[in-house]
Scaffold this active site. Structure first.
Site, PDB file in Angstrom:
ATOM      1  N   GLY A 181       0.787  -1.224   0.000  1.00  0.00           N
ATOM      2  CA  GLY A 181       0.000   0.000   0.000  1.00  0.00           C
ATOM      3  C   GLY A 181       0.814   1.266   0.000  1.00  0.00           C
ATOM      4  O   GLY A 181       0.253   2.353  -0.071  1.00  0.00           O
ATOM      5  N   GLU A 193      17.530   5.128  -8.907  1.00  0.00           N
ATOM      6  CA  GLU A 193      18.104   4.560  -7.679  1.00  0.00           C
ATOM      7  C   GLU A 193      19.606   4.791  -7.629  1.00  0.00           C
ATOM      8  O   GLU A 193      20.156   5.229  -6.615  1.00  0.00           O
ATOM      9  CB  GLU A 193      17.829   3.044  -7.609  1.00  0.00           C
TER      10      GLU A 193
END
Length: 1106
Positions: free
Chosen positions: A67, A101
């Site tokens: 979530g 990243e």
């Protein structure tokens, strides 16, 4: 002196990372990877291995809570990770997500000290670094779709791939699981996993645990036994306990056995064996070493054996590696290194004491400032730290004692410590002393009281003369961490260990020196002098007094005769300063082994014959008024006799020639000495020095002959009988005087005589001494006539000093010295030619020989590796260097060449005005080249040079590439004060360094810590590889069998010119101590120097030398 000291360097380039206990680190490792390439293969296996090793790794599909928005969570996870592992795979560059990243990881590396470890999985590092092939196509695509970010992505790819990382296909022959294990071990070693409790309570523990983790290699296979060794109170148990708490959960069973010395004495070893088995879950089936081996040989266990002091304890509790299962780790703490070597442990971890900053923190922790004045508190804290010398025990004990005291009480306590050491500290340190044998205790106390910071070699001679067998005894003391040997070859020990020794000597009578076995303070001597003449002084065994430091008062010296007369057990006396006229008259010292007198004004020591049957060493130094030496007939066991700077001395007693056991004879700086009697009987004379006795060689005769074969000679003016006699004998030493009016006749004078100038004599030196190893004739005024007519046969001579003489030619063709290693002709300003050097020669010092033009043919001198030609003739530079590089040193040893204001042709145009540059290693360098040659050109008089060599990333550029500044080569200006130092290190001498890995392609060479003064300008610096020697038209690529035991590095007794303290697989550190130190030390160390005193302990420095 060059010293090689190799140090570990990280294989991933990174700033120093903070400890994991910092609140900014939440994860140990962040894994950056392309999921479709490696999620279920390499990265999945790596993640599992990290998890099994107890390393908390972030992997998005495993760690991310459901979530949450992926992108912000990933950025935060990167920031909270101590290490980022980037797995570059074939499709990594296709993913903008992966590139984001990576860019953030590189930013954290620069701003937060994050460690970055790249892994190149099925992709070449160059492809990533230069964005070629698949990565090139990916970046071209991104240029069209996401151009604003492409520049930062390209930089991130380049920077990350420039960090030395891992290629799994090149690890363990491509065996992936073994490769992953190695990667996990490196990650584990880099992590600074200090528990919050340890971090809050222990000062300086993080760095020490990091070193120990590296030694333990938890996560790799095999059984490793690690010893933690060091002085009592140094933190061995604390370190073992901290690492135990950190790693114990990674083992099937664990056990910490404390205070084994105490517990085994109290309950026996059987109880300890039972405790180990019980803690491992084994009970009720008997105990014993067989049970430990039987039940633990298949289990991965962690055992700490704390405070072991006897080998039987180790044999009972951890007798061998095969007692324990795969992956087991055994940690042993002890004060005795011998126990660890006997057990054959994998690593001996020497505990390091606290530095000043750590010491201040630990002391302040136990004694906080509270309301004390800041200035007083800080200064007194520094005083305590100085006293403790980095010993955690002392800092803890003193801090706990002073924590509730006022400032004036602190001052009082520190003043008391100077005379009365703290009992708790002394008793803890004394445990090591109590475990010594009786003779070892006596040896330790002598070193603590008399020989700290004294040259080891001469001190060992005195200790041997006292019957303490110091060769084995000193080894034991070193292994017990009671004594160390400094890098300059001196005895040393911790301040508090020395204080413990003093405390033991003073015992229960600190204020009664007449009851002490050793006296080294002048105040104690004066106390004894003030006592009644009948006072019993039988306890006194050794005395050292320096009235240069503590001048006597009120004529106390008149009482010295009773002091000497009443010390019937005196074995050693060292007296610096004047003494009463009859100091040694009543001297019934039957046990006296050594006497050293310095600075007295007496004209003679004693009258007539004196029987001293145990006297082995006599050192008479700086006795300015001494006219005549004592009678030696009562000193039949004398082995060492030194006579130095006795400026009034003109004659030596003839009985010296009858000392059969004489091994060391030095008569130096006695410039009025005109007569030396025949030295007839010494059978094993090894060292002979007549340094700066210029008149002696004009008039004296020195003869060495076994008395049993010597027959009386009655000489007439023709000396015919003598000529045939000299031809018949085989072992003697004589200065001959040959008169021109009787050509061909040599007069062997039975007694010394004055020179007969009207007879126009010439002189020659004849030496036939089979045991002589060291001969010093420096500053003796020897000219071409004396040297040209010399006839020496010295089959075992190793060191010859002829410095500052007058000859212009020195040929060894008529000097039979087959084992000569060291020749010193420094300051022979008229020397033009050296020739016929012995093939055994290793070191030649020809500094300041400005006229020297030739070393002769040195092609046969295969063991020659060090030459100093400072201020010498420039024309022989290239000959010397080429000859040295053709010798045996190029294979497994070192070469050192010191020159004045000149540059070898090999380095013309190849020197940089910089401290670091890169050197590309050519193809097949490992087989084609044998070592690296380094050149430093500097104006410094005597520089200390540290050279660091380590692996670097390969870059397509020129052969030499500087790391900072331009690549412009600057030719140094060679002026009179410029010196050139050329050093060579063979790859064969660096067994475990980067030069044992033939796959490396680039290395960097840098100067480090070269200058003590920041105002000193840069020096010029360069390096190059040296090809292997050629045999005919072929290059030698295979090792030729050579007996390298012939290499000699004994120029400085006890201080080797080259040492390798440690060499790693990542870097080498080479240290060169200034030549000025060598020049000074080679003149003086053979007699030993006490750096703590204003004068040397065993030698006086001549005003002429000064």
């Amino acid at each position: 002196m060059i010293k090689v000291n190799t140090s570990m360097a990280s294989s991933s380039s990174t700033p120093s990372a903070p400890a994991f206990s910092s609140p900014s680190w939440k994860y140990h490792v962040f894994l950056s990877f392309r999921g479709e390439d490696t999620r279920n293969t390499f990265v999945g296996h790596l993640y599992s291995a990290l998890e099994q090793a107890g390393i908390f790794a972030y992997k998005d599909d495993e760690t991310l809570p459901r979530g949450q928005s992926i992108h912000p969570s990933l950025m935060k996870a990167i920031e909270e990770s101590q290490i980022a592992v980037v797995v570059f795979s074939m499709n990594y560059g296709d993913s903008s997500w992966c590139l984001d990243e990576l860019a953030h990881i590189m930013k954290c590396r620069d701003t937060r000290g994050q460690i970055v470890i790249p892994i190149f999985y099925d992709v070449d590092p160059n492809e990533v670094r230069k964005q070629k092939l698949k990565y090139g196509k990916a970046m071209a695509k991104h240029e069209l779709e996401n151009k604003p970010k492409v520049e930062s992505w390209r930089k991130a790819l380049t920077d990350a791939s420039n960090i030395s990382g891992w290629e799994p296909k090149h690890i363990a022959n491509g065996h992936e699981s073994k490769g992953i294990k190695q990667i996990v071990v490196e990650i584990f070693q880099k992590l600074q996993l200090v528990s919050s409790s340890a971090n809050g309570n222990l000062i300086g523990m993080a760095a020490r645990m990091q070193r120990l983790r590296s030694d333990l290699q938890v996560g790799l296979g095999g059984v490793r036994i690690i010893g933690i060794w060091g002085v009592g109170g140094g933190g061995k148990t604390t370190l073992a306990s901290s690492i135990y708490d950190e790693i114990c959960k990674q083992f099937d069973g664990c056990c910490f056995v404390r205070s084994i010395q105490e517990e085994s004495n109290r309950h026996g070893l059987g109880k300890l064996e039972e405790d180990i088995l019980s803690k491992m879950g084994v009970s009720g089936v008997g105990v014993g070493r067989c049970m430990i081996k039987d039940r633990l040989c298949h289990r991965k266990v962690l055992i700490v054996l704390d405070d072991v002091d006897h080998l039987d304890q180790l044999k009972a509790l951890a007798g061998s590696h095969d007692w324990f299962g795969e992956g087991s780790r055994i940690i042993i703490t002890t004060r005795d290194e011998h126990l660890l070597t006997a057990l054959k442990v994998n690593v001996i971890h020497n505990i390091s004491l606290l530095n000043d900053d750590e010491s201040i923190k630990l002391f302040h922790k136990h004694a906080p400032r509270d309301n004390r004045p800041v200035e007083d508190y800080e200064q007194l804290s520094k005083d305590v730290v100085s006293y403790a010398g980095g010993l955690p025990l002392a800092l803890t004990v003193l801090g706990s004692f002073l924590c509730d005291k006022e400032i004036n009480e602190w001052k009082s306590a520190l003043a008391r410590l100077k005379n009365i050491p703290d009992t708790d500290i002394v008793e803890k340190l004394k445990i090591s002393f109590d475990g010594l044998k009786a003779v070892e205790k006596e040896l330790f106390l002598d070193i603590a009281c008399f020989f700290r910071r004294v040259n080891k070699n001469m001190a060992m001679k005195i200790l041997k003369a006292c019957g303490f067998h110091p060769v084995i005894g000193v080894r034991v003391l070193i292994q017990k961490a009671l004594v160390t040997i400094s890098e300059y070859g001196q005895f040393d020990m911790h301040d508090l260990v020395q204080e413990m020794g003093h405390h033991i000597v003073r015992g229960e009578h600190p204020n009664n020196p007449e009851k002490h076995s050793r006296i080294w303070e002048a105040e104690d001597v004066l106390k004894i002098c003030a006592m009644d003449a009948t006072t019993d002084l039988d306890s006194v065994e050794a005395i050292r007094v320096s009235y240069n430091t503590f001048p006597p008062r009120n004529n106390e010296l008149q009482h010295l005769p009773p002091l000497v007369a009443n010390t019937k057990n005196l074995r050693w006396i060292d007296w610096q300063g004047d003494f009463a006229s009859h100091f040694l008259s009543n001297f019934p010292q039957m046990k006296l082994c050594c006497i050293r007198l310095f600075g007295s004004l007496q004209e003679q020591l004693w009258e007539g014959y004196k029987w001293l049957p145990n006297l082995k060493i006599m050192l008479l130094l700086g006795l300015k008024n001494l006219i005549m030496t004592p009678d030696f007939d009562g000193l039949q066991n004398l082995e060492i006799f030194v006579l130095s700077e006795c400026s009034s001395l003109e004659e030596i007693h003839p009985s010296i020639g009858r000392l059969e056991r004489l091994v060391f004879l030095a008569i130096e700086f006695c410039d009025r000495l005109k007569m030396c009697p025949p030295i007839i009987q010494p059978k094993k004379l090894e060292t002979l020095s007549f340094r700066y006795c210029p008149k002696l060689f004009n008039i004296s005769e020195i003869q060495h002959q076994n008395m049993d074969t010597l027959r009386p000679l009655y000489l007439d003016n023709f000396g015919g009988e003598l000529a045939s006699y000299i031809d018949s004998i085989t072992n003697f030493l004589v200065t001959t005087c040959c008169y021109r009016n009787h050509p061909g006749l040599e007069y062997w004078l039975e007694e010394p005589c004055l020179p007969c100038n009207n007879m126009n004599p010439c002189f020659g030196l004849r030496f036939f001494l089979k045991d002589l190893k060291d001969l010093d004739l420096g500053e003796c005024g020897l000219g071409d006539e004396e040297i040209g007519s010399a006839n020496w046969e010295l089959p075992n001579l190793e060191k010859l000093n002829l410095e500052n003489n007058k000859f212009s030619q020195l040929s060894f063709s008529h000097l039979r010295l087959p084992r000569l290693k060291f020749l010193n002709v420094q300051d022979c300003k008229g020397l033009v030619e050296l020739s016929e050097l012995p093939s055994s020669i290793a070191v030649v010092n020809a500094g300041w020989c400005k006229l020297l033009e030739s070393f002769g043919d040195i092609s046969k001198c295969k063991w020659l590796w060090k030459v100093s030609n400072v201020q010498g003739n420039n024309r022989i530079c290239e000959i010397l260097l080429d000859s040295l590089l053709q010798g045996n040193a190029v294979d497994v040893y070192f070469i050192s060449l010191t020159l004045m204001h000149q540059i070898p042709i090999k380095f013309l145009g190849r020197l940089f005005w910089e401290r670091k540059f890169k050197l590309r290693l050519p193809d097949n360098w490992y087989n084609d080249f044998c070592g690296i040659l380094i050149c430093v050109v500097t104006k410094l008089i005597s520089p200390e040079i540290n050279i660091v060599i380590k692996e670097e990333v390969d870059e397509e550029d020129c052969l030499f590439e500087r790391s900072h500044g331009s690549n412009k080569v600057v030719e140094p200006e060679c002026v009179d004060d410029t010196k050139t130092f050329v050093g060579y290190v063979s790859f064969g001498s660096l067994r475990h360094s980067i030069f044992s890995n033939s796959s490396y392609t680039t290395t960097s060479v840098s100067l480090d810590c070269m200058y003590r003064d920041s105002d000193v300008p840069h020096s010029y610096f360069g390096a190059q590889l040296v090809p292997r020697k050629s045999i005919g038209d072929e290059v030698q690529t295979t090792k030729i069998t050579t007996d390298y035991s012939e290499f000699w590095d004994g120029e400085l007794d006890g201080v080797p010119t080259f040492t390798i303290e440690h060499d790693s697989k990542s870097s080498i550190k080479i240290r060169r101590v200034g030549a000025q130190f060598i020049a000074e030390a080679e003149r003086r160390l053979h007699l030993g120097r006490n750096s703590d005193q204003s004068k040397d302990m065993f030698e006086v420095r001549s005003e002429k030398e000064s």
